[in-house]
Design a protein around this motif. Sequence first.
Motif, mmCIF file in Angstrom:
data_model
loop_
_atom_site.group_PDB
_atom_site.id
_atom_site.type_symbol
_atom_site.label_atom_id
_atom_site.label_comp_id
_atom_site.label_asym_id
_atom_site.label_seq_id
_atom_site.Cartn_x
_atom_site.Cartn_y
_atom_site.Cartn_z
ATOM 1 N N ILE A 68 5.007 10.671 4.515
ATOM 2 C CA ILE A 68 6.333 10.242 4.072
ATOM 3 C C ILE A 68 6.927 9.353 5.158
ATOM 4 N N ILE A 69 7.306 8.128 4.762
ATOM 5 C CA ILE A 69 7.912 7.213 5.732
ATOM 6 C C ILE A 69 9.379 6.933 5.419
ATOM 7 N N TRP A 70 9.822 7.274 4.197
ATOM 8 C CA TRP A 70 11.209 6.975 3.830
ATOM 9 C C TRP A 70 11.599 7.841 2.641
ATOM 10 N N THR A 71 12.825 8.343 2.637
ATOM 11 C CA THR A 71 13.361 9.026 1.469
ATOM 12 C C THR A 71 14.751 8.471 1.194
ATOM 13 N N GLY A 72 15.146 8.545 -0.040
ATOM 14 C CA GLY A 72 16.483 8.100 -0.394
ATOM 15 C C GLY A 72 17.024 8.935 -1.536
ATOM 16 N N ASN A 91 16.826 12.511 -8.823
ATOM 17 C CA ASN A 91 17.771 12.567 -7.703
ATOM 18 C C ASN A 91 17.380 11.777 -6.468
ATOM 19 N N ARG A 92 16.107 11.428 -6.348
ATOM 20 C CA ARG A 92 15.696 10.784 -5.106
ATOM 21 C C ARG A 92 14.423 9.970 -5.260
ATOM 22 N N VAL A 93 14.109 9.237 -4.194
ATOM 23 C CA VAL A 93 12.852 8.510 -4.107
ATOM 24 C C VAL A 93 12.179 8.910 -2.790
ATOM 25 N N GLY A 106 0.781 -1.229 0.000
ATOM 26 C CA GLY A 106 0.000 0.000 0.000
ATOM 27 C C GLY A 106 0.812 1.277 0.000
ATOM 28 N N CYS A 107 2.115 1.177 -0.090
ATOM 29 C CA CYS A 107 2.967 2.369 -0.158
ATOM 30 C C CYS A 107 2.995 2.894 -1.585
ATOM 31 N N ILE A 108 3.398 4.152 -1.726
ATOM 32 C CA ILE A 108 3.598 4.774 -3.033
ATOM 33 C C ILE A 108 5.047 5.212 -3.114
ATOM 34 N N ALA A 109 5.719 4.824 -4.190
ATOM 35 C CA ALA A 109 7.108 5.210 -4.416
ATOM 36 C C ALA A 109 7.135 6.237 -5.546
#
Length: 72
Positions: free
Chosen positions: A60-64, A50-52, A42-45
């Motif tokens: 927002i639960i994660w950035t990279g 430059n990033r995700v 159920g997440c959206i990427a």
Amino acid sequence: MISTHQATFHIPGLPPEAANIDIVPDLHNISLLSISKLCDAGCIATFDSNRVIITHNNTIIWTGDKNPTTTL
């Protein structure tokens, strides 16, 4: 490379079904994250050049960031 065991990834807001991960010792200090597993949970990427950004329930639960030395 072979996964030798499993663990639970603790990220606030991460759906439980996406939290089980495989440990691959040959990666040493590099981690791989399964975008497919996150999206199936159920997440959206969202990617740009430059990033995700990974979101779940509009949070927002994660950035990279893209590794600047990556040419692929």
